[in-house]
Every structure is written in C-alpha cells, then in structure tokens.
Design a protein around this motif. Sequence first.
Motif, PDB file in Angstrom:
ATOM      1  N   PRO A 110       8.694  11.142  39.675  1.00  0.00           N
ATOM      2  CA  PRO A 110       8.281  12.160  40.647  1.00  0.00           C
ATOM      3  C   PRO A 110       7.077  11.699  41.463  1.00  0.00           C
ATOM      4  N   PHE A 111       7.064  12.043  42.727  1.00  0.00           N
ATOM      5  CA  PHE A 111       6.033  11.573  43.653  1.00  0.00           C
ATOM      6  C   PHE A 111       4.627  11.877  43.130  1.00  0.00           C
ATOM      7  N   ALA A 112       4.417  13.101  42.636  1.00  0.00           N
ATOM      8  CA  ALA A 112       3.083  13.508  42.193  1.00  0.00           C
ATOM      9  C   ALA A 112       2.621  12.731  40.966  1.00  0.00           C
ATOM     10  N   GLU A 113       3.563  12.125  40.228  1.00  0.00           N
ATOM     11  CA  GLU A 113       3.212  11.431  38.992  1.00  0.00           C
ATOM     12  C   GLU A 113       3.096   9.924  39.164  1.00  0.00           C
ATOM     13  N   GLN A 114       3.310   9.423  40.361  1.00  0.00           N
ATOM     14  CA  GLN A 114       3.236   7.973  40.585  1.00  0.00           C
ATOM     15  C   GLN A 114       1.796   7.491  40.493  1.00  0.00           C
ATOM     16  N   ASP A 115       1.630   6.288  39.974  1.00  0.00           N
ATOM     17  CA  ASP A 115       0.305   5.672  39.872  1.00  0.00           C
ATOM     18  C   ASP A 115      -0.050   5.090  41.235  1.00  0.00           C
ATOM     19  N   ARG A 116      -0.886   5.784  41.981  1.00  0.00           N
ATOM     20  CA  ARG A 116      -1.211   5.359  43.341  1.00  0.00           C
ATOM     21  C   ARG A 116      -2.042   4.088  43.374  1.00  0.00           C
ATOM     22  N   GLY A 117      -2.652   3.768  42.252  1.00  0.00           N
ATOM     23  CA  GLY A 117      -3.385   2.519  42.183  1.00  0.00           C
ATOM     24  C   GLY A 117      -2.494   1.298  42.260  1.00  0.00           C
ATOM     25  N   LEU A 118      -1.186   1.502  42.051  1.00  0.00           N
ATOM     26  CA  LEU A 118      -0.226   0.398  42.100  1.00  0.00           C
ATOM     27  C   LEU A 118       0.516   0.333  43.425  1.00  0.00           C
ATOM     28  N   TRP A 119       0.223   1.249  44.343  1.00  0.00           N
ATOM     29  CA  TRP A 119       0.815   1.146  45.677  1.00  0.00           C
ATOM     30  C   TRP A 119       0.238  -0.075  46.388  1.00  0.00           C
ATOM     31  N   ASP A 120       1.018  -0.659  47.270  1.00  0.00           N
ATOM     32  CA  ASP A 120       0.622  -1.882  47.981  1.00  0.00           C
ATOM     33  C   ASP A 120      -0.335  -1.528  49.118  1.00  0.00           C
ATOM     34  N   THR A 121      -1.624  -1.751  48.894  1.00  0.00           N
ATOM     35  CA  THR A 121      -2.627  -1.340  49.884  1.00  0.00           C
ATOM     36  C   THR A 121      -2.559  -2.171  51.163  1.00  0.00           C
ATOM     37  N   GLU A 122      -2.119  -3.418  51.065  1.00  0.00           N
ATOM     38  CA  GLU A 122      -2.009  -4.247  52.275  1.00  0.00           C
ATOM     39  C   GLU A 122      -0.934  -3.710  53.205  1.00  0.00           C
ATOM     40  N   LEU A 123       0.205  -3.311  52.631  1.00  0.00           N
ATOM     41  CA  LEU A 123       1.273  -2.731  53.456  1.00  0.00           C
ATOM     42  C   LEU A 123       0.829  -1.404  54.049  1.00  0.00           C
ATOM     43  N   ILE A 124       0.106  -0.617  53.260  1.00  0.00           N
ATOM     44  CA  ILE A 124      -0.385   0.665  53.769  1.00  0.00           C
ATOM     45  C   ILE A 124      -1.334   0.443  54.940  1.00  0.00           C
ATOM     46  N   ALA A 125      -2.263  -0.495  54.778  1.00  0.00           N
ATOM     47  CA  ALA A 125      -3.223  -0.770  55.849  1.00  0.00           C
ATOM     48  C   ALA A 125      -2.514  -1.248  57.110  1.00  0.00           C
ATOM     49  N   GLU A 126      -1.502  -2.114  56.950  1.00  0.00           N
ATOM     50  CA  GLU A 126      -0.757  -2.591  58.115  1.00  0.00           C
ATOM     51  C   GLU A 126       0.001  -1.450  58.769  1.00  0.00           C
ATOM     52  N   GLY A 127       0.631  -0.604  57.953  1.00  0.00           N
ATOM     53  CA  GLY A 127       1.380   0.515  58.500  1.00  0.00           C
ATOM     54  C   GLY A 127       0.493   1.476  59.271  1.00  0.00           C
ATOM     55  N   VAL A 128      -0.677   1.774  58.730  1.00  0.00           N
ATOM     56  CA  VAL A 128      -1.609   2.683  59.415  1.00  0.00           C
ATOM     57  C   VAL A 128      -2.079   2.077  60.729  1.00  0.00           C
ATOM     58  N   ARG A 129      -2.380   0.778  60.719  1.00  0.00           N
ATOM     59  CA  ARG A 129      -2.843   0.119  61.944  1.00  0.00           C
ATOM     60  C   ARG A 129      -1.767   0.166  63.034  1.00  0.00           C
ATOM     61  N   ILE A 130      -0.537  -0.128  62.670  1.00  0.00           N
ATOM     62  CA  ILE A 130       0.562  -0.101  63.641  1.00  0.00           C
ATOM     63  C   ILE A 130       0.780   1.318  64.152  1.00  0.00           C
ATOM     64  N   LEU A 131       0.704   2.293  63.243  1.00  0.00           N
ATOM     65  CA  LEU A 131       0.889   3.689  63.632  1.00  0.00           C
ATOM     66  C   LEU A 131      -0.199   4.132  64.608  1.00  0.00           C
ATOM     67  N   GLN A 132      -1.432   3.766  64.355  1.00  0.00           N
ATOM     68  CA  GLN A 132      -2.528   4.155  65.246  1.00  0.00           C
ATOM     69  C   GLN A 132      -2.292   3.621  66.659  1.00  0.00           C
ATOM     70  N   GLY A 133      -1.795   2.394  66.747  1.00  0.00           N
ATOM     71  CA  GLY A 133      -1.480   1.829  68.059  1.00  0.00           C
ATOM     72  C   GLY A 133      -0.387   2.600  68.766  1.00  0.00           C
ATOM     73  N   ALA A 134       0.624   3.049  68.002  1.00  0.00           N
ATOM     74  CA  ALA A 134       1.721   3.826  68.603  1.00  0.00           C
ATOM     75  C   ALA A 134       1.236   5.202  69.053  1.00  0.00           C
ATOM     76  N   LEU A 135       0.460   5.873  68.220  1.00  0.00           N
ATOM     77  CA  LEU A 135      -0.030   7.213  68.569  1.00  0.00           C
ATOM     78  C   LEU A 135      -0.960   7.184  69.770  1.00  0.00           C
ATOM     79  N   ALA A 136      -1.670   6.058  69.934  1.00  0.00           N
ATOM     80  CA  ALA A 136      -2.596   5.940  71.070  1.00  0.00           C
ATOM     81  C   ALA A 136      -1.865   5.955  72.400  1.00  0.00           C
ATOM     82  N   ARG A 137      -0.568   5.728  72.387  1.00  0.00           N
ATOM     83  CA  ARG A 137       0.215   5.743  73.634  1.00  0.00           C
ATOM     84  C   ARG A 137       0.455   7.165  74.117  1.00  0.00           C
TER      85      ARG A 137
END
Length: 391
Positions: free
Chosen positions: A237-264
């Motif tokens: 279940p989503f609420a029970e996932q260990d967020r410390g094991l999520w891939d922070t590099e992919l998250i950072a890249e995704g957020v950066r790309i998203l910010q560029g898209a939203l800025a349009r």
Amino acid sequence: MDEALLRSLVPSVLGILVRGGADFAAAEDAVQGALAEALRVWPSGSSPNSASGPDAVRDMKGWLVTVAWRRFLDATRADAARRRRGNLVDEEPPPGPVPAVNDTLQLYFLCAHPSLTPSSAVALTLRAVGGLTTRQIARAYLVPEATMAQRISRAKRRVSGVGFDQPGDVATVLRVLYLIFNEGYSGDVDLAAEAIRLTRQLAAATDHPEVAALLALMLLQYARREERTEPDGSIAPFAEQDRGLWDTELIAEGVRILQGALARDQLGEYQAQAARAALHADAQSAKETDWAQIVERYDELARLTGSPVVRLNRAVAVGQADGPPAGPAALAELDTALPRHAAVAAYLHERDGDPATAARPHTEAAGKAANLAERDHLPRQAARLNTRRHR
C-alpha cells in the motif's frame, strides 16, 4: 555493443530508408534485420570501426543504413511485382554521408496513427521506434509470438499509405507511451524503463511542455518502483511504502523537468498529473502530504479531461484532505460501474470506521481485478476486515 544506443538510432535509420523510396513496412523489416545483424556481429562495447564517442555513433548509423538498404533491395528483387515499381532504381545504399534529417517525431506520429487501435499502436511503436523484436514484445504482453507478429503486420499495412510528412497528434503519441509505461515489467523487457527511454527520445525531438511533463511523471512514478511490491510480490500500500528507499535522483530530475514545463504556462493533462505526483514525492510520509493541493490538482485534471476516473481518485484525496466522512460522500456522486469503484469504496469506508461496509466492496473488487497482484491483495483485505468485524 551498447544495445540501448543502437536501438536509439532505429528511428533515424528507418526515416532514411523511407525517404529514399522504401515503403514503410518493408523498410521496417529491413531495419529490424540490420539491427539483429549488428547485435550478432559487433563485439560488446564496439562500433563497426572500433571508434568511440560521436564517431562511433556515426559509424553505427552509417553501417545500419547500408545493411538495412541492402536487405530492403534484396527483398524487393525477390518480389517480381515490387521489382517493377519505378521508384526503386538504386542498386546501392543512398550515396554520400548519412543525412542529418531527424525523422524521429514523424515516426512517432506514424506509429500512433489514429487509424490504429491502442494495442496495435503500442506494438508498432515498440518495434519500429523502440527497436524491440517481435518476440520481446510478445513476451512482454504475454501473447504468442505469432499473434504479436500478425498484430504488427496489420498495423504496418494500415499505415503504409500514410505520408511520412503528414502532421500528427502529440497527445495520441503520449497516450501510447503512457500505455507502455503502465505495463511495467514482464518477460525480459522492463516496459516502464523502455517507455521512459522512448519519451526521452521524443522530448529531444520536440519542444512540447506535455512531452516534458509525461517524462517527469514517468520518472516520479518509476522512482518508487522497488517499493510498490513486497518481497513476495504482493502489493505494498502506498501509505506503507518506505519512502527512504525511493530513488531521490529520479525524483529530483522529474521535479526539475516538471518545473520547466509548468513555466511555459500551458497547463495540460500530464503537467497536472506530474504536479500531483511531485506533491506525493515531496512528502516525508502519507500524513505529511499536502492533500489540499492534491485535491486542487485533481480538480485541474478533471477540468482538462472530464474523466470520471479522475473524479474517482479525487474522492480518495478528499477523504484525506477534509476528513474520513468526506471520502464516501464524494464517492456517492459517481457511477458504481466505474473501474476500481469497489476498491476505492472499500478503502474509504474502512477509513471512515465502517469495516462491515468496507469488506463487501473488497470482495467485489477482487472479481474485477486487472492483475494477479490485485486479485491476491483484495481478498486478503476483505478477510482482514471480516476478522476485525467479528472480534
């Protein structure tokens, strides 16, 4: 041999053959043959002339064009009817350096042509753009290879008369790529990773905020792939996932790309979805999630798409943002025939302190589950609630 690099050259090689006079179906077969030959004869990590860097890429592309064109001519000569066609006069590959025209975007449009069914568009995209073999695609979708070969052949025949320079619909291409991504992992191909690779390739070929947003969404979702299931394969279940094991590099890249898209300032469906995923990724726990903003993103998405499934998911967020009783109240406005309605109802009624009502839709949802993991997870939840109810 770097197979991913080699397959990334497939769209431009295929475009060169089509622009040189080859029909799409025959050209695609020839490129597949050249790709298989390259994987067979080139040692691991080498290029045709043992070059490296940009020279290696040019060598690979030129080699593939040469071999594919010769394969195409051989197949054409073997067919007397085709041999009479007047537009195929060259007996050797097109002379001179490999053209620099980038046909990647046109190829995406062709493979996602509106005349194709979604399943055919997915299969053709994976083969003609992704460079996967028919066997790999068949294994990924758990169908016989002969069935997948027929599907791809029918798709190629259907688009064979479509002009290579005709405009296409980016939204249709994105839907196809997202369908591929959502298949996850099966057979010997990680389709989610392949969808990310193809979306990166598309993003490099076109400056479009929704393309960037889809890539961001995929990266944000893929970042938690290892935590989505338990070691035994059951759903975590989503609420029970260990967020410390999520891939922070992919998250950072995704957020950066998203910010560029939203800025349009051209909000679209995938930007709204990615923004919601970013809010989840930013929270240290489910309780710390900014659920009010999540509801706002669902409202944007509902306005953009009119999708009742979006409103179904919104009911879950409302139950988090406004308190457990608000979830079932929001759900009551929706059609019970919606996919996953029963599973959502069970979750919301349990959060509202009504396990007896929650157990019934869990059992109902299990019968409608789309995959084995859900068919295993939902009856377990129903049994847990029934046990809790009779204590």
